[in-house]
Design an enzyme around this catalytic site. Structure first.
Site, PDB file in Angstrom:
ATOM      1  N   LYS A  22      56.621 -32.289 -35.606  1.00 15.24           N
ATOM      2  CA  LYS A  22      56.902 -32.021 -34.181  1.00 15.24           C
ATOM      3  C   LYS A  22      55.725 -31.267 -33.563  1.00 15.24           C
ATOM      4  O   LYS A  22      55.173 -31.670 -32.543  1.00 15.24           O
ATOM      5  CB  LYS A  22      58.160 -31.178 -34.061  1.00 15.24           C
ATOM      6  CG  LYS A  22      58.356 -30.505 -32.707  1.00 15.24           C
ATOM      7  CD  LYS A  22      59.644 -29.724 -32.592  1.00 15.24           C
ATOM      8  CE  LYS A  22      59.539 -28.309 -33.053  1.00 15.24           C
ATOM      9  NZ  LYS A  22      58.967 -27.363 -32.094  1.00 15.24           N
ATOM     10  N   ASN A  23      55.300 -30.198 -34.210  1.00 16.73           N
ATOM     11  CA  ASN A  23      54.299 -29.313 -33.595  1.00 16.73           C
ATOM     12  C   ASN A  23      52.890 -29.892 -33.604  1.00 16.73           C
ATOM     13  O   ASN A  23      52.014 -29.375 -32.917  1.00 16.73           O
ATOM     14  CB  ASN A  23      54.326 -27.942 -34.260  1.00 16.73           C
ATOM     15  CG  ASN A  23      55.587 -27.181 -33.897  1.00 16.73           C
ATOM     16  OD1 ASN A  23      56.348 -27.627 -33.033  1.00 16.73           O
ATOM     17  ND2 ASN A  23      55.831 -26.061 -34.555  1.00 16.73           N
ATOM     18  N   CYS A 118      62.805 -17.737 -24.180  1.00 16.62           N
ATOM     19  CA  CYS A 118      62.925 -18.321 -25.515  1.00 16.62           C
ATOM     20  C   CYS A 118      63.981 -17.466 -26.229  1.00 16.62           C
ATOM     21  O   CYS A 118      64.289 -16.361 -25.816  1.00 16.62           O
ATOM     22  CB  CYS A 118      61.575 -18.227 -26.219  1.00 16.62           C
ATOM     23  SG  CYS A 118      61.647 -18.922 -27.859  1.00 16.62           S
ATOM     24  N   ARG A 123      57.281 -14.275 -25.296  1.00 13.94           N
ATOM     25  CA  ARG A 123      56.307 -15.284 -25.710  1.00 13.94           C
ATOM     26  C   ARG A 123      55.412 -15.538 -24.504  1.00 13.94           C
ATOM     27  O   ARG A 123      55.556 -16.490 -23.784  1.00 13.94           O
ATOM     28  CB  ARG A 123      57.013 -16.550 -26.199  1.00 13.94           C
ATOM     29  CG  ARG A 123      57.788 -16.309 -27.489  1.00 13.94           C
ATOM     30  CD  ARG A 123      58.393 -17.557 -28.046  1.00 13.94           C
ATOM     31  NE  ARG A 123      57.376 -18.461 -28.583  1.00 13.94           N
ATOM     32  CZ  ARG A 123      57.686 -19.695 -29.011  1.00 13.94           C
ATOM     33  NH1 ARG A 123      58.915 -20.127 -28.890  1.00 13.94           N
ATOM     34  NH2 ARG A 123      56.752 -20.479 -29.493  1.00 13.94           N
ATOM     35  N   ASP A 309      57.495 -19.838 -39.062  1.00 21.34           N
ATOM     36  CA  ASP A 309      58.551 -20.841 -38.865  1.00 21.34           C
ATOM     37  C   ASP A 309      59.375 -21.086 -40.124  1.00 21.34           C
ATOM     38  O   ASP A 309      60.345 -21.843 -40.076  1.00 21.34           O
ATOM     39  CB  ASP A 309      57.937 -22.175 -38.395  1.00 21.34           C
ATOM     40  CG  ASP A 309      57.416 -22.065 -36.983  1.00 21.34           C
ATOM     41  OD1 ASP A 309      56.725 -22.985 -36.530  1.00 21.34           O
ATOM     42  OD2 ASP A 309      57.680 -21.038 -36.326  1.00 21.34           O
ATOM     43  N   ARG A 401      66.271 -30.513 -31.894  1.00 23.08           N
ATOM     44  CA  ARG A 401      64.935 -30.363 -31.304  1.00 23.08           C
ATOM     45  C   ARG A 401      63.858 -30.563 -32.354  1.00 23.08           C
ATOM     46  O   ARG A 401      62.770 -31.019 -32.049  1.00 23.08           O
ATOM     47  CB  ARG A 401      64.786 -28.960 -30.703  1.00 23.08           C
ATOM     48  CG  ARG A 401      65.610 -28.689 -29.479  1.00 23.08           C
ATOM     49  CD  ARG A 401      65.194 -27.380 -28.863  1.00 23.08           C
ATOM     50  NE  ARG A 401      63.742 -27.339 -28.771  1.00 23.08           N
ATOM     51  CZ  ARG A 401      63.046 -26.211 -28.660  1.00 23.08           C
ATOM     52  NH1 ARG A 401      63.669 -25.057 -28.623  1.00 23.08           N
ATOM     53  NH2 ARG A 401      61.738 -26.228 -28.573  1.00 23.08           N
TER      54      ARG A 401
HETATM   55  C1  EPZ Z   1      53.516 -22.313 -31.912  1.00 22.09           C
HETATM   56  O1  EPZ Z   1      54.047 -21.586 -30.824  1.00 22.09           O
HETATM   57  C2  EPZ Z   1      54.661 -23.114 -32.487  1.00 22.09           C
HETATM   58  N1  EPZ Z   1      55.166 -24.022 -31.470  1.00 22.09           N
HETATM   59  C3  EPZ Z   1      55.770 -22.174 -32.942  1.00 22.09           C
HETATM   60  O2  EPZ Z   1      56.765 -22.972 -33.579  1.00 22.09           O
HETATM   61  C4  EPZ Z   1      55.194 -21.210 -33.985  1.00 22.09           C
HETATM   62  O3  EPZ Z   1      56.202 -20.278 -34.327  1.00 22.09           O
HETATM   63  C5  EPZ Z   1      53.990 -20.475 -33.386  1.00 22.09           C
HETATM   64  O4  EPZ Z   1      53.011 -21.427 -32.930  1.00 22.09           O
HETATM   65  C6  EPZ Z   1      53.307 -19.562 -34.401  1.00 22.09           C
HETATM   66  O5  EPZ Z   1      52.893 -20.325 -35.493  1.00 22.09           O
HETATM   67  C7  EPZ Z   1      54.560 -25.215 -31.299  1.00 22.09           C
HETATM   68  O6  EPZ Z   1      53.586 -25.540 -31.969  1.00 22.09           O
HETATM   69  C8  EPZ Z   1      55.149 -26.117 -30.262  1.00 22.09           C
HETATM   70  P1  EPZ Z   1      51.424 -18.638 -30.539  1.00 22.09           P
HETATM   71  P2  EPZ Z   1      53.050 -20.820 -29.806  1.00 22.09           P
HETATM   72  O7  EPZ Z   1      50.841 -18.769 -29.172  1.00 22.09           O
HETATM   73  O8  EPZ Z   1      51.812 -21.604 -29.621  1.00 22.09           O
HETATM   74  C9  EPZ Z   1      51.239 -14.223 -28.928  1.00 22.09           C
HETATM   75  C10 EPZ Z   1      58.901 -23.884 -33.866  1.00 22.09           C
HETATM   76  O9  EPZ Z   1      59.849 -23.326 -34.435  1.00 22.09           O
HETATM   77  N2  EPZ Z   1      50.680 -14.781 -27.690  1.00 22.09           N
HETATM   78  O10 EPZ Z   1      50.581 -18.960 -31.732  1.00 22.09           O
HETATM   79  O11 EPZ Z   1      53.824 -20.439 -28.603  1.00 22.09           O
HETATM   80  C11 EPZ Z   1      52.711 -14.568 -29.108  1.00 22.09           C
HETATM   81  O12 EPZ Z   1      53.513 -13.639 -28.413  1.00 22.09           O
HETATM   82  C12 EPZ Z   1      58.042 -23.095 -32.915  1.00 22.09           C
HETATM   83  O13 EPZ Z   1      58.544 -25.069 -34.059  1.00 22.09           O
HETATM   84  C13 EPZ Z   1      50.220 -13.912 -26.696  1.00 22.09           C
HETATM   85  O14 EPZ Z   1      50.280 -12.697 -26.838  1.00 22.09           O
HETATM   86  O15 EPZ Z   1      52.736 -19.507 -30.644  1.00 22.09           O
HETATM   87  C14 EPZ Z   1      52.887 -14.456 -30.599  1.00 22.09           C
HETATM   88  O16 EPZ Z   1      53.116 -13.110 -30.949  1.00 22.09           O
HETATM   89  C15 EPZ Z   1      58.653 -21.736 -32.594  1.00 22.09           C
HETATM   90  N3  EPZ Z   1      49.713 -14.431 -25.554  1.00 22.09           N
HETATM   91  C16 EPZ Z   1      51.531 -14.896 -31.151  1.00 22.09           C
HETATM   92  O17 EPZ Z   1      50.609 -14.860 -30.041  1.00 22.09           O
HETATM   93  C17 EPZ Z   1      49.614 -15.795 -25.361  1.00 22.09           C
HETATM   94  O18 EPZ Z   1      49.114 -16.210 -24.286  1.00 22.09           O
HETATM   95  C18 EPZ Z   1      51.511 -16.295 -31.696  1.00 22.09           C
HETATM   96  O19 EPZ Z   1      52.008 -17.155 -30.694  1.00 22.09           O
HETATM   97  C19 EPZ Z   1      50.081 -16.659 -26.379  1.00 22.09           C
HETATM   98  C20 EPZ Z   1      50.598 -16.128 -27.540  1.00 22.09           C
END
Ligand code: EPZ
Length: 422
Positions: A22-23, A118, A123, A309, A401
């Site tokens: 998916k991701n 979320c 997030r 995850d 999902r």
């Molecule tokens: C991706 O989400 C995945 N989603 C998530 O999987 C996964 O948990 C996550 O990466 C971490 O591996 C998809 O790929 C669609 P991040 P993403 O931006 O991109 C902080 C699932 O279950 N952050 O890497 O949203 C954030 O708060 C989903 O399939 C900022 O501070 O995750 C977090 O603490 C859930 N500012 C950290 O970075 C930003 O602008 C990592 O988030 C963006 C992120």
């Protein structure tokens, strides 16, 4: 809304096929908008998030054909005529925010809704927006929408450091830069396989990206990209989820087929410490469980560390380990909504800040429990598989999902899961 009725305990036997990721599929779909011709993506899973993103992409006038039985997706952006991603759709699935990078890349302009809330949070998307501003894109926020525009067809680019490293921000910035930024360097870029696969597809389309697979990506603009035929990866999180499912019941013996083990990062190292039979051969993973699962404490990290995850699923497994373990999430500090639900099944978990302590081995007993988000939901399904008696898992739409034909795959391996209207 559907629910699952699950009779336990049930050992799992036989072969379980792994579906497309998916991701990884979602960014490949967004990248298709950057081509001057049709792209075809193979091994796309039939998941709610994919259907939702298809709707978001169709909103721009792009032609999307999902040949479901072949898991093949065809996206032709030649008639793309709208640069708008509405809140009604974006709020259903956060990764729709990739439309910001895709539309900036396609047309240098975009009006995209900020992602909604979320199940756990915060997030934020501040890194996405700051990264585009550093690149030279004009970003304005108004009434929940991001308005992006450019003074010229090209921006200077520059250098941006992600802190913390962010999968989504890396993906969005790469999508926006490949056709727009003279030279854009992303430092502390995410190295998840999802990001690597996206960069490989963009390179095949004609993009100029150096440093793929490292934490420094160097992008230099090209004037045009061509549509391609490209294959999605197997889902590494589904693979880890089913490895954990196979470890839960002492008599389970399972082969996972169609995996990409190298995408599992540090996970196999932790899995090995459980003390069960576990063998990786090419794209198959064989697991034979036993009654003496050892407690293994883990700390989630960005790739190639233990994936956040798989945090909830690991907690479920640790309820069946002989001893105490501690699971720390350093990516999300409050991704523990599954804990009270697991405890309703008889588990003994205690959350303190961003860590959960699991006291095992605790016999689990069937009960009614509530899904709250995708990975929390599957951790409850796994627990119900080994709980004594009948469990009811409410709001299984969360599962739909991210897990293709979950109950079909598990029932084929010996589980007893019935889906019915809630
Ligand atoms: C991706 O989400 C995945 N989603 C998530 O999987 C996964 O948990 C996550 O990466 C971490 O591996 C998809 O790929 C669609 P991040 P993403 O931006 O991109 C902080 C699932 O279950 N952050 O890497 O949203 C954030 O708060 C989903 O399939 C900022 O501070 O995750 C977090 O603490 C859930 N500012 C950290 O970075 C930003 O602008 C990592 O988030 C963006 C992120």
């Amino acid at each position: 809304m559907d629910k699952f009725i699950i009779e336990g305990p049930a050992p799992l036997k036989g072969t379980v096929p792994i579906s497309g990721s998916k991701n990884a599929a979602l960014p490949l779909m967004a990248a298709s908008l950057l081509g001057d011709s049709k792209s075809t993506i193979h091994t796309v899973p039939r998941l709610k998030d994919i259907y939702t993103f298809n709707e978001v992409i169709k909103e721009t006038g792009t032609n999307v054909q999902f040949l479901e039985k072949d898991n093949r997706l065809e996206i032709n952006p030649v008639n793309l005529n709208s640069l708008f991603a509405p809140y009604e759709l974006v709020r259903k699935m956060r990764a729709s925010f990739y439309m910001l990078g895709a539309l900036i890349g396609h047309s240098g302009e975009a009006k995209v809704s900020l992602p909604g809330g979320c199940a756990w949070g915060p997030r934020p998307v501040d890194l996405h927006l700051k990264g585009f501003e550093t690149m030279g894109v004009n970003i304005r926020l108004d009434k929940g929408y991001v308005y992006a525009s450019m003074d010229n067809a090209t921006v200077e680019g520059g250098e941006f450091t992600l802190n913390p490293s962010s999968v989504g921000a890396t993906i969005n910035l790469v999508l926006g830069a490949v056709k727009r930024a003279k030279k854009f360097v992303i430092k502390n870029a995410a190295k998840e396989p999802d990001v690597v696969l996206l960069c490989k597809m963009l390179k095949q389309m004609g993009a100029d990206i150096e440093g793929i697979g490292t934490d420094t990506l160097i992008i230099q603009k090209v004037d045009s990209l061509q549509g391609v035929v490209f294959s999605n990866d197997p889902d590494r999180i589904e693979t880890g989820t089913f490895m954990i499912a196979a470890a839960l019941h002492p008599e389970s013996e399972v082969t996972l087929a169609g995996c990409k083990p190298e995408d599992l990062g540090a996970f196999p190292k932790s899995f090995k410490k459980l003390g069960l039979d576990f063998k990786i051969d090419d794209s198959n993973i064989h697991i034979k469980s036993n009654p003496d699962i050892r407690p293994v404490s883990v700390t989630t990290k960005i790739y190639p560390g233990f994936p956040t995850d798989l945090q909830a699923q690991w907690a479920t497994l640790m309820t069946q380990a002989h001893g105490t373990s501690v699971i720390t999430d350093t990516v999300y500090f409050d991704r523990f909504s599954y804990v009270p639900e697991l405890n309703r099944l008889g588990a003994n978990l205690k959350v303190e800040k961003n860590r959960v302590t699991v006291h095992g081995k605790t016999p689990l007993t069937g009960a009614s429990v509530m899904s709250t988000d995708l990975r929390a939901s599957v951790s409850l399904v796994l627990a119900a598989l080994v709980a004594e008696g009948t469990s009811e898992i409410l709001r299984v739409y969360h599962l739909d999902r991210g897990y293709e034909q979950l109950e079909k795959k598990l029932n084929r391996a010996g589980a007893s899961i019935t889906r019915m209207p809630q």
